[in-house]
Motif scaffolding. Structure first.
Motif, PDB file in Angstrom:
ATOM      1  N   ILE A 201      -9.339  -0.672   4.043  1.00  0.00           N
ATOM      2  CA  ILE A 201      -8.433  -1.738   3.014  1.00  0.00           C
ATOM      3  C   ILE A 201      -8.979  -3.082   3.451  1.00  0.00           C
ATOM      4  CG2 ILE A 201      -5.669  -2.547   2.497  1.00  0.00           C
ATOM      5  CD1 ILE A 201      -4.930  -0.065   3.472  1.00  0.00           C
TER       6      ILE A 201
ATOM      7  N   ASP B 131      -6.722   2.709   6.609  1.00  0.00           N
ATOM      8  CA  ASP B 131      -5.408   3.917   6.450  1.00  0.00           C
ATOM      9  C   ASP B 131      -6.585   4.903   7.125  1.00  0.00           C
ATOM     10  OD1 ASP B 131      -4.323   6.114   5.868  1.00  0.00           O
ATOM     11  OD2 ASP B 131      -4.131   5.867   4.091  1.00  0.00           O
TER      12      ASP B 131
ATOM     13  N   TYR C 293       1.092  -0.701   0.120  1.00  0.00           N
ATOM     14  CA  TYR C 293      -0.176  -0.113  -0.547  1.00  0.00           C
ATOM     15  C   TYR C 293       0.946   1.156   0.224  1.00  0.00           C
ATOM     16  CZ  TYR C 293      -3.606   2.955   1.450  1.00  0.00           C
ATOM     17  OH  TYR C 293      -4.504   3.737   1.571  1.00  0.00           O
TER      18      TYR C 293
ATOM     19  N   GLU D 132      -4.223   2.406  -3.945  1.00  0.00           N
ATOM     20  CA  GLU D 132      -4.143   1.149  -4.171  1.00  0.00           C
ATOM     21  C   GLU D 132      -3.656   0.305  -3.885  1.00  0.00           C
ATOM     22  OE1 GLU D 132      -3.996   2.506  -8.865  1.00  0.00           O
ATOM     23  OE2 GLU D 132      -2.083   1.233  -8.683  1.00  0.00           O
ATOM     24  N   LEU D 133      -4.074  -1.436  -3.553  1.00  0.00           N
ATOM     25  CA  LEU D 133      -3.693  -2.531  -2.888  1.00  0.00           C
ATOM     26  C   LEU D 133      -3.398  -3.534  -3.798  1.00  0.00           C
ATOM     27  CD1 LEU D 133      -3.600  -3.689  -0.031  1.00  0.00           C
ATOM     28  CD2 LEU D 133      -6.242  -3.840  -0.388  1.00  0.00           C
TER      29      LEU D 133
END
Length: 312
Positions: free
Chosen positions: A173, A194, A83, A105-106
């Protein structure tokens, strides 16, 4: 990311909040082109829920021609969770995946019975210079999923739910929190979020899981009268409801889950509930039996003798 040697983190200053079980201040390690801070594993805390490894990458700045180069290396028994806050990393793996990851994004790569991957700065960014700031964690798989088929999933920023109100913004997330649920598929119940707080905003942390922690990224927070700055892992005692107040604009990660279904062994990049499985993975990498990464012929050799570690 491959397991890089790093100094053990050391505990920080004393604190009065009884809800905080352990405070870990990671030491920075210079890897040449960039620095990492390793919060997990440490001598004070081996795991938080399924999180068995937690690294902060950067913040670093690459000059022209420079970049991150983590050569192909193997994993078993875990998912890597990448991340970013700033910059870009090109991910390649033995499934044929070739995809950049960007802030918000992940990348969720499940090693299962075995996968090989590399992480590099792309050629275009090397021509202009770039920055890198982000986190990579390893999430141990449940015993029933340790030998699952390897897989890779990418989630763009828009697919991760956001809860926002009263100076608080939570990007979820993985897992469920604050009335939202992430679409990310996990092997065990867990939460990863987050969080951004405006100065003066307060975020409650309920005791939804026995094992919980926050990792401070920027700004300053207060918990029960104690202040904490960036780059610290605060591990909480089970059962307590906690309030985190931002004394200035702050960002931190919430991570946790239920205790694992048994001890985990960690050796280099391999995680397993069975030491004999790690011995097999070592021999498989030494003999070249892992699948290779297309268009990336380099690789990291098996280390001579990194210390085997058992968690918990």
């Amino acid at each position: 990311m491959s397991w890089h040697s790093a100094d053990d983190p050391v505990p920080g200053d004393s604190f009065s909040c009884d809800a905080i079980q352990t405070l870990i201040v990671p030491r920075s390690r210079d890897l040449g082109s960039f620095a990492v801070r390793r919060a997990l594993p440490s001598t004070q805390c081996r795991m938080v829920g399924p999180f068995i490894f937690f690294d902060q990458m950067g913040p670093s700045e690459f000059l022209l021609g420079q970049g991150m180069d983590v050569r192909p290396h193997p994993h078993i028994g875990l998912s890597t969770v990448t991340y970013l806050f700033d910059g870009e990393i090109m991910h390649r793996d033995s499934l044929g995946t070739e995809l950049p990851i960007r802030p918000g994004e992940l990348n969720w790569m499940t090693a299962g019975r075995g996968i090989t991957h590399s992480e590099r700065t792309g050629s275009a960014l090397r021509q202009t210079g770039s920055r890198l700031f982000g986190l990579q964690s390893w999430v141990a798989l449940s015993a029933q999923d340790e030998e699952t088929a390897p897989a890779f999933e990418h989630y763009d920023a828009a697919s991760l739910p956001i809860v926002s109100a009263e100076g608080k913004t939570v990007r979820l997330i993985a897992g469920a929190a604050y009335g939202a649920r992430s679409a990310v598929r996990t092997s065990t119940p867990m939460v990863y979020a987050d969080v951004a707080l405006e100065a003066g905003a307060v975020l409650p942390l309920d005791a939804d899981y026995d094992e919980r922690a926050i990792y401070t990224v920027s700004g300053a927070i207060d918990i029960a009268g104690d202040g904490f700055g960036p780059g610290q892992l605060l591990v909480f005692r089970p059962g307590d409801r906690i309030s985190v107040r931002a004394t200035e604009a702050a960002r931190f990660m919430v991570l946790g889950g239920e205790p694992m279904d048994g001890p985990r062994h960690l050796w280099w990049n391999f995680v397993s509930s069975r030491p004999e499985r790690i011995a097999q993975a070592k021999e498989d990498w030494r003999q070249g039996r892992f699948d290779t990464v297309p268009n990336d012929a380099e690789f990291i050799p098996l280390p001579e003798d990194p210390p085997p570690v058992r968690y918990p």
